[in-house]
Design a protein around this motif. Sequence first.
Motif, PDB file in Angstrom:
ATOM      1  N   PHE A 119      11.864   3.965  16.589  1.00 39.89           N
ATOM      2  CA  PHE A 119      11.778   2.650  17.207  1.00 39.89           C
ATOM      3  C   PHE A 119      10.381   2.059  17.053  1.00 39.89           C
ATOM      4  CE2 PHE A 119      15.098   4.939  19.647  1.00 39.89           C
ATOM      5  CZ  PHE A 119      16.172   4.162  19.275  1.00 39.89           C
ATOM      6  N   SER A 120       9.748   2.310  15.894  1.00 41.55           N
ATOM      7  CA  SER A 120       8.451   1.699  15.618  1.00 41.55           C
ATOM      8  C   SER A 120       8.583   0.180  15.619  1.00 41.55           C
ATOM      9  CB  SER A 120       7.930   2.164  14.257  1.00 41.55           C
ATOM     10  OG  SER A 120       7.715   3.563  14.254  1.00 41.55           O
ATOM     11  N   ASN A 121       7.602  -0.477  16.208  1.00 43.43           N
ATOM     12  CA  ASN A 121       7.675  -1.936  16.296  1.00 43.43           C
ATOM     13  C   ASN A 121       6.402  -2.562  15.741  1.00 43.43           C
ATOM     14  OD1 ASN A 121       5.817  -1.376  18.311  1.00 43.43           O
ATOM     15  ND2 ASN A 121       7.220  -1.803  19.989  1.00 43.43           N
ATOM     16  N   LYS A 122       6.219  -3.845  16.002  1.00 41.54           N
ATOM     17  CA  LYS A 122       5.073  -4.625  15.531  1.00 41.54           C
ATOM     18  C   LYS A 122       5.009  -4.702  14.010  1.00 41.54           C
ATOM     19  CE  LYS A 122       3.737  -5.022  19.801  1.00 41.54           C
ATOM     20  NZ  LYS A 122       4.811  -4.222  20.405  1.00 41.54           N
ATOM     21  N   LEU A 123       6.128  -4.495  13.326  1.00 43.05           N
ATOM     22  CA  LEU A 123       6.196  -4.657  11.874  1.00 43.05           C
ATOM     23  C   LEU A 123       7.263  -5.703  11.581  1.00 43.05           C
ATOM     24  CD1 LEU A 123       5.365  -3.671   9.014  1.00 43.05           C
ATOM     25  CD2 LEU A 123       7.246  -2.037   9.156  1.00 43.05           C
ATOM     26  N   LEU A 124       6.846  -6.837  11.040  1.00 44.03           N
ATOM     27  CA  LEU A 124       7.777  -7.923  10.772  1.00 44.03           C
ATOM     28  C   LEU A 124       8.457  -7.702   9.431  1.00 44.03           C
ATOM     29  CD1 LEU A 124       8.884 -10.733  11.586  1.00 44.03           C
ATOM     30  CD2 LEU A 124       7.000 -11.725  10.281  1.00 44.03           C
TER      31      LEU A 124
ATOM     32  N   ALA B  82      15.853  -5.880  20.909  1.00 42.57           N
ATOM     33  CA  ALA B  82      16.199  -4.744  21.759  1.00 42.57           C
ATOM     34  C   ALA B  82      15.038  -3.763  21.860  1.00 42.57           C
ATOM     35  CB  ALA B  82      17.445  -4.035  21.222  1.00 42.57           C
ATOM     36  N   PHE B  83      14.303  -3.565  20.745  1.00 42.17           N
ATOM     37  CA  PHE B  83      13.123  -2.705  20.788  1.00 42.17           C
ATOM     38  C   PHE B  83      12.014  -3.213  19.869  1.00 42.17           C
ATOM     39  CE2 PHE B  83      15.957  -1.117  17.539  1.00 42.17           C
ATOM     40  CZ  PHE B  83      15.123  -0.785  16.479  1.00 42.17           C
ATOM     41  N   SER B  84      12.108  -4.475  19.463  1.00 44.24           N
ATOM     42  CA  SER B  84      11.121  -5.105  18.568  1.00 44.24           C
ATOM     43  C   SER B  84      10.958  -4.335  17.276  1.00 44.24           C
ATOM     44  CB  SER B  84       9.759  -5.243  19.280  1.00 44.24           C
ATOM     45  OG  SER B  84       9.860  -6.105  20.372  1.00 44.24           O
TER      46      SER B  84
END
Length: 377
Positions: free
Chosen positions: A105-110, A122-124
């Motif tokens: 659920f790694s996020n902050k990657l567009l 849901a979890f970005s």
Amino acid sequence: MKNTFYTVWIGSLSLAIHTAIASAETDLTELNLEELLSVKITSVSKKTQALGDAAAAVFVISHDDIKRSGATNIPDALRLAPGIDVGRIDANKWAVSSRGFNGRFSNKLLVLIDGRNIYTPAFSGVYWEMQDVMLEDVERIEVIRGSGAALWGANAVNGVINIITKHSADTQGGLLSAGGGSEERGFGAFRYGGKLNESTSGRAYVKGFERDALARASGRPAGDAWSKMQGGFRIDSDWSTADSATVQGDVYHSDLNQQIGLAMLAAPFRETIADQAQATGGNLLGRLQHRISDTSNYVLQLYFDSYDRRESFIEEERYTGDVDFQHRFALNDWNDIIWGAGYRYTYTKENQVKQSIFNFTPRNGATIILVRSCKTN
């Protein structure tokens, strides 16, 4: 001219038959350093510019790179980009991130596909098993390693991945690709493109696959086999040298087997549940571009995206509508002004089948995002 080629991988055999007219593509291995730096990209500043002029650490994965790598999905193709961490969790799940801190659920990657944002609020992050394109139609993948948040928003702090597919005029004729092996039991795709009129071209495709489960250390199946069917289309119209429009869409359905580990208070302190998830979704995108001059243009883009994901512990439905406007113009010989406005509406509904695993409060709701951006170079 027509061509036929064979590709052999360890553990599987792939046969692809191409009946499309071969277009003249630039061989990047024959370019010198100056020519490589002049490769055109669009993801860094939301405008077309040379790779050497981009004020960011950006890497381009070309169509030829993907073809020669033997990749059959987007995460495997991203392994070609330095600085991108790609880990395969099981047969149908990946962890993809930039700048470390990799996880499911790694996020902050567009992540974008032809300008459409595919992350889930849901979890970005991104459900990579739900995202797919016909790799034969990918023109390039632009990867920004580092913050692209100045133009793209808060979800681009760790980087931007922009998957850009070919103009439909470049994919005329028919293409059939099929293969199979011990792990990828069977996969195939068919695409056909043609001219609708003098200024409009289009293509349509259908693809599918069935993949075997991975094996545990003991040799037993891991219970994570999966299959998917997907189809879509793209229509491009260039009715003048200054005006163009694009309409494209996709629909898909997949069945995913998975093993879920749950913590227990008593020995053996862990319970494994065999689950079969189903994911169905689709999207529709429209884009209008107008070139005012060599230094000025505007783009209006709208898209609708939805998916329905059902697992043993949660059922999630999500609907997203997005409209984005961008205008670029030159203030003088050394400044570019890029301004725009965006509006996004997303509605979600969750049904908690087993509340002991996850808890969502409230179970449904809507989120509205309004974004404005401005940049001066």
